[in-house]
Design a protein around this motif. Structure first.
Motif, PDB file in Angstrom:
ATOM      1  N   ARG A   1       0.830  -1.204   0.000  1.00  0.00           N
ATOM      2  CA  ARG A   1       0.000   0.000   0.000  1.00  0.00           C
ATOM      3  C   ARG A   1       0.871   1.262   0.000  1.00  0.00           C
ATOM      4  O   ARG A   1       0.554   2.255  -0.655  1.00  0.00           O
TER       5      ARG A   1
ATOM      6  N   THR B   1      -7.869   8.596  -8.336  1.00  0.00           N
ATOM      7  CA  THR B   1      -8.826   7.813  -7.545  1.00  0.00           C
ATOM      8  C   THR B   1      -9.172   6.506  -8.251  1.00  0.00           C
ATOM      9  O   THR B   1      -9.269   5.441  -7.620  1.00  0.00           O
ATOM     10  N   ALA B   2      -9.351   6.578  -9.577  1.00  0.00           N
ATOM     11  CA  ALA B   2      -9.659   5.366 -10.345  1.00  0.00           C
ATOM     12  C   ALA B   2      -8.483   4.395 -10.319  1.00  0.00           C
ATOM     13  O   ALA B   2      -8.665   3.179 -10.161  1.00  0.00           O
ATOM     14  N   TYR B   3      -7.261   4.926 -10.472  1.00  0.00           N
ATOM     15  CA  TYR B   3      -6.064   4.077 -10.386  1.00  0.00           C
ATOM     16  C   TYR B   3      -6.022   3.354  -9.041  1.00  0.00           C
ATOM     17  O   TYR B   3      -5.736   2.156  -8.969  1.00  0.00           O
ATOM     18  N   ARG B   4      -6.239   4.095  -7.978  1.00  0.00           N
ATOM     19  CA  ARG B   4      -6.173   3.516  -6.639  1.00  0.00           C
ATOM     20  C   ARG B   4      -7.177   2.376  -6.483  1.00  0.00           C
ATOM     21  O   ARG B   4      -6.844   1.291  -5.982  1.00  0.00           O
ATOM     22  N   ALA B   5      -8.411   2.622  -6.909  1.00  0.00           N
ATOM     23  CA  ALA B   5      -9.442   1.587  -6.783  1.00  0.00           C
ATOM     24  C   ALA B   5      -9.090   0.347  -7.606  1.00  0.00           C
ATOM     25  O   ALA B   5      -9.238  -0.795  -7.143  1.00  0.00           O
ATOM     26  N   ASP B   6      -8.603   0.567  -8.834  1.00  0.00           N
ATOM     27  CA  ASP B   6      -8.240  -0.555  -9.705  1.00  0.00           C
ATOM     28  C   ASP B   6      -7.127  -1.387  -9.082  1.00  0.00           C
ATOM     29  O   ASP B   6      -7.178  -2.627  -9.079  1.00  0.00           O
TER      30      ASP B   6
ATOM     31  N   LEU C   1      -6.016  -1.455  -5.864  1.00  0.00           N
ATOM     32  CA  LEU C   1      -6.384  -2.098  -4.599  1.00  0.00           C
ATOM     33  C   LEU C   1      -7.182  -3.369  -4.864  1.00  0.00           C
ATOM     34  O   LEU C   1      -7.004  -4.380  -4.178  1.00  0.00           O
ATOM     35  N   GLY C   2      -8.048  -3.328  -5.877  1.00  0.00           N
ATOM     36  CA  GLY C   2      -8.785  -4.532  -6.249  1.00  0.00           C
ATOM     37  C   GLY C   2      -7.861  -5.623  -6.746  1.00  0.00           C
ATOM     38  O   GLY C   2      -8.022  -6.807  -6.411  1.00  0.00           O
TER      39      GLY C   2
ATOM     40  N   GLN D   1      -8.209  -1.127 -16.297  1.00  0.00           N
ATOM     41  CA  GLN D   1      -7.616  -1.664 -15.079  1.00  0.00           C
ATOM     42  C   GLN D   1      -6.241  -2.263 -15.367  1.00  0.00           C
ATOM     43  O   GLN D   1      -5.287  -2.050 -14.605  1.00  0.00           O
TER      44      GLN D   1
END
Length: 304
Positions: free
Chosen positions: A2, A24-29, A31-32, A78
């Motif tokens: 992280r 924000t989109a990069y982070r979500a992708d 982390l998934g 992603q």
């Protein structure tokens, strides 16, 4: 991992001037992706584990995402984020990222944007203005849609304008995606629409406050414009593709149909690639052949 992700995202902000929504989109992708690997590999994640990722591991992740209902277009986005992060991590920690970097993105059919017809674009502006019983809100909505169509702005760019943009000048200096700055001419109807809204708005237009305000005085939410356009298109019998972004598509397409230069339109839209601009324009084969016949030296020689 992280912490590494946070450092990579910080670099994306600094080096690529990435918008906050993109980060924000990069982070979500990512982390998934990392959460999947923990369950899939059955071990904690670190450089050693990332360096052991195989092509089959990547395929398993992609199959997992498709089973969750992720569409091919979103999965390709992603995967792009995953490759960027893993390449950076491999360079920093010295492992071979070839299995990740050579993973092929799923194929998908690019959706061509659908511009409105010229009459429909004008009708949209007129109809949007009468959706609200409050005069200043109607004028505001009409001003926003006029700026989208008249200047080719993204909805975020239009709603990001502050009071120091009023009255609208002859040209606007816009900072768009990737921090790219462009100069956009402002046509008379756009200046008039904004002036009419400002005259009716119950707020003082100070330099550091939003130009387009919500009912409580804060910056106008893009959803409000999407909703008013949705109501207008239902009245006009227009398809669901008649969205705020469609006004920008219409701006580009109508300029090209009128003989505008594709490279100049690229500059007006703020696209890094000419190929992107071509995707934003809707020109039939007859129009292309007309340009070809009138411009190509060999084609002209038979007419001269």
């Amino acid at each position: 991992m992280r912490d590494a992700l946070d450092r990579w995202l910080t670099q994306r902000r600094a080096l690529d001037n990435a918008a906050e929504a993109t980060v924000t989109a990069y982070r979500a992708d990512l982390l998934g992706f990392l959460a999947f690997l923990v369950g899939h590999l059955g071990e904690g994640l670190g450089p050693a584990a990332m360096g052991r990722l195989s092509t089959s591991d990547m395929r398993a992740w992609m199959a997992h995402e498709r089973a969750r209902g992720v569409q091919a277009r979103s999965l390709a986005r992603q995967l792009s984020a995953v490759k960027g992060f893993v390449a950076w991590l491999a360079d920093r920690d010295g492992f071979d990222a070839t299995p990740v970097l050579t993973t092929r993105a799923p194929r998908f059919q690019r959706r061509l944007p659908r511009p409105l017809a010229r009459d429909a674009a004008r009708a949209m502006i007129d109809t949007v203005e009468v959706q609200s019983q409050t005069s200043w809100i109607g004028a505001r909505d009409a001003a926003v849609v006029t700026v989208l169509y008249g200047c080719g702005l993204r909805i975020s760019e239009a709603l990001g304008l502050n009071g120091d943009a009023s009255p609208l000048p002859d040209v606007l200096r816009i900072t768009g995606k990737g921090g790219r700055e462009r100069v956009v001419p402002v046509i008379g109807p756009a200046r008039d629409a904004v002036a009419a809204y400002v005259a009716l708005a119950p707020f003082e237009m100070t330099a550091d406050e939003p130009l387009f305000r919500g009912t409580r005085g804060g910056r106008l939410n893009p959803r409000a414009i999407a909703k008013v356009m949705e109501n207008a298109r239902m009245q006009l019998g227009l398809p669901a593709t008649a969205t705020p972004h469609a006004m920008r598509h219409s701006f580009a397409t109508h300029l090209l149909e009128a003989g505008g230069d594709l490279r100049a339109i690229q500059e007006l839209l703020g696209h890094a690639s000419l190929a992107t601009t071509q995707g934003y324009t809707s020109v039939d084969t007859a129009r292309l052949m007309e340009v070809y016949d009138n411009a190509h030296p060999l084609a002209r020689r038979g007419k001269d």
